[in-house]
Design an enzyme around this catalytic site. Structure first.
Site, PDB file in Angstrom:
ATOM      1  N   ASP A 121       0.801  -1.235   0.000  1.00  0.00           N
ATOM      2  CA  ASP A 121       0.000   0.000   0.000  1.00  0.00           C
ATOM      3  C   ASP A 121       0.830   1.279   0.000  1.00  0.00           C
ATOM      4  O   ASP A 121       0.261   2.378  -0.006  1.00  0.00           O
ATOM      5  CB  ASP A 121      -0.945   0.012   1.209  1.00  0.00           C
ATOM      6  CG  ASP A 121      -2.104  -0.949   1.014  1.00  0.00           C
ATOM      7  OD1 ASP A 121      -2.584  -1.067  -0.120  1.00  0.00           O
ATOM      8  OD2 ASP A 121      -2.516  -1.589   2.000  1.00  0.00           O
ATOM      9  N   ASP A 183      -5.572  -4.617  -6.169  1.00  0.00           N
ATOM     10  CA  ASP A 183      -5.332  -3.247  -5.701  1.00  0.00           C
ATOM     11  C   ASP A 183      -3.880  -2.816  -5.939  1.00  0.00           C
ATOM     12  O   ASP A 183      -3.576  -1.646  -6.116  1.00  0.00           O
ATOM     13  CB  ASP A 183      -5.626  -3.129  -4.198  1.00  0.00           C
ATOM     14  CG  ASP A 183      -6.744  -4.032  -3.716  1.00  0.00           C
ATOM     15  OD1 ASP A 183      -6.988  -5.071  -4.343  1.00  0.00           O
ATOM     16  OD2 ASP A 183      -7.356  -3.725  -2.692  1.00  0.00           O
TER      17      ASP A 183
HETATM   18  N1  GLY Z   1      -7.938  -3.307  -0.109  1.00  0.00           N
HETATM   19  C1  GLY Z   1      -8.206  -2.033  -0.597  1.00  0.00           C
HETATM   20  C2  GLY Z   1      -9.616  -1.846  -0.981  1.00  0.00           C
HETATM   21  O1  GLY Z   1     -10.474  -1.998  -0.132  1.00  0.00           O
HETATM   22  O2  GLY Z   1      -9.884  -1.543  -2.112  1.00  0.00           O
END
Ligand code: GLY
Length: 398
Positions: A121, A183
């Site tokens: 992230d 993601d």
């Molecule tokens: N894991 C990131 C999202 O909720 O998109």
């Protein structure tokens, strides 16, 4: 006279069939609404002893009217969105007070460039905050933070597999030896940027390898995506595709597909490799074809109780932002189609059904993690981030 009328009719028909009109909306009205909501949030964050710049707005649950705050910590993947929103709001309003607030919240994330990678992230965290800050100010300290964080993110790349390990913390408990989530495509943008702006050129190769392997393994034959791809660390082969935040392993989780669309839009923008453009079209068309009338998806396209399922405004905001840019990559009617789809998404998000007048967020009706029962039909900070980003893109195109 008849000839002239026929001429105009044919011209009109030509215009209808070959050059659809590009739709638009009152983008200033929407951006002024965002500016008002930003000020409401800043007022709310001012406690008796002033603002704690390490506490970031995360969500407002359906039944509540004030932000739930989370500490800017390595585990808090959404902490970069609020500083990013402030930068975007500053870009629109040019208000020096908003710039100061953006700087102070951004500063709270600098520690991420000085610690080992926790998970993938880092791109969300640092590129939304420092990335926008650098774009708007050229502050050399910001650049150093982004470059250092890109190097940190690259430490999670596994060359045998060819992708970044998204969640080191899930390796043991779930027996997911090397896991990559959709993601993660968003975090490639910071690697592309770093490679072009004084960082290690290998960062570009890592981003391309990740995108290629994801393209190969993370999608079903109909171009809908798995949330998680689990890989064998010895052979580098795919073990299985599963879900984490979607309804089931083989359903299309709306935000997962939205991350894919945004991610491959960036891959084409950064590489100009036509294979990404072709792929972007395929994964976009499967998303657009089953949208409800207002262009805001249900949280999972295959959730069992549609139309009585929560929506996900955040997915719509992500896709709107991606498609405004993507519309410039396609010749002919495809570009117009994507442009108009994006504007329809933004029109819906800017309507009373999705705006959040009773709360300081921009948007209502996002779904964070349905299987966990968390953030369902809520205001969530990343929906606001991609909404204001898309509005700014729309205003820039006009
Ligand atoms: N894991 C990131 C999202 O909720 O998109």
């Amino acid at each position: 006279m008849k000839k002239i009328i026929l001429g105009f009719t044919l011209l009109g028909l030509f215009a209808c069939t070959n050059k659809p009109v590009r739709e638009t909306m009152d983008v200033d009205k929407a951006l002024n609404y965002c500016a008002k909501q930003v000020n409401r949030t800043l007022n709310e964050l001012k406690g008796d002893s002033g603002i704690d710049y390490t506490m970031m707005p995360r969500n407002i649950m359906d039944s509540l009217t004030t932000w739930h705050l989370r500490k800017a910590a390595k585990e808090e993947w959404t902490a970069g969105f609020w500083p990013g929103i402030l930068w975007y709001d500053y870009e629109y309003t040019k208000d020096p007070r908003i710039k100061q607030e953006a700087e102070k919240f951004t500063q709270s994330l600098g520690f991420l460039s000085r610690i080992p990678a926790f998970d993938h992230d880092l791109g969300f965290l640092v590129f939304c905050s420092y990335g926008n800050g650098y774009r708007l100010t050229g502050n050399p300290e910001y650049k150093q933070v982004i470059l250092a964080t890109a190097d940190t993110l690259a430490t999670l790349f596994n060359p045998t597999v060819g992708t970044i390990l998204s969640w080191p913390r899930e390796v043991e408990p779930r027996n997911w030896p090397h896991n990559t989530i959709m993601d993660n495509m968003i975090n490639l943008e910071m690697l592309f940027w770093a490679a072009k702006n004084g960082g290690d050129k290998k960062l570009y190769d890592i981003a391309v390898a990740h995108a290629d392997k994801t393209m190969e393994n993370h999608f079903r034959p109909d171009y809908t995506s798995y949330h998680v791809a689990v890989y064998d660390t010895i052979t580098g082969d795919l073990i299985k595709g599963v879900t984490h935040q979607g309804f089931a392993d083989d359903t299309m989780w709306a935000r997962g597909q939205a991350w894919a669309i945004y991610g491959y839009m960036v891959c084409y923008r950064e590489t100009k490799d036509p294979k990404y453009l072709d792929f972007l079209q395929k994964i976009t068309d499967v998303y657009l074809k089953d949208l409800p009338e207002d262009y805001i998806p249900y949280w999972d396209f295959n959730a069992p109780n549609i139309p009585n399922e929560p929506r996900d405004a955040s997915a719509a905001a992500v896709v709107a932002s991606a498609l405004l840019e993507a519309s410039a990559f396609f010749n002919g009617t495809k570009g117009d189609e994507y442009w108009n789809a994006a504007v329809r998404m933004l029109k819906s998000l800017s309507s009373p059904a999705y705006q959040s007048e009773s709360k300081p967020a921009f948007l209502l009706h996002s779904t964070g993690h349905w299987p966990n029962g968390s953030e369902i039909d809520a205001s969530i900070i990343y929906a606001d981030y991609y909404y204001i980003e898309a509005l700014l893109k729309l205003s820039g195109f006009e």
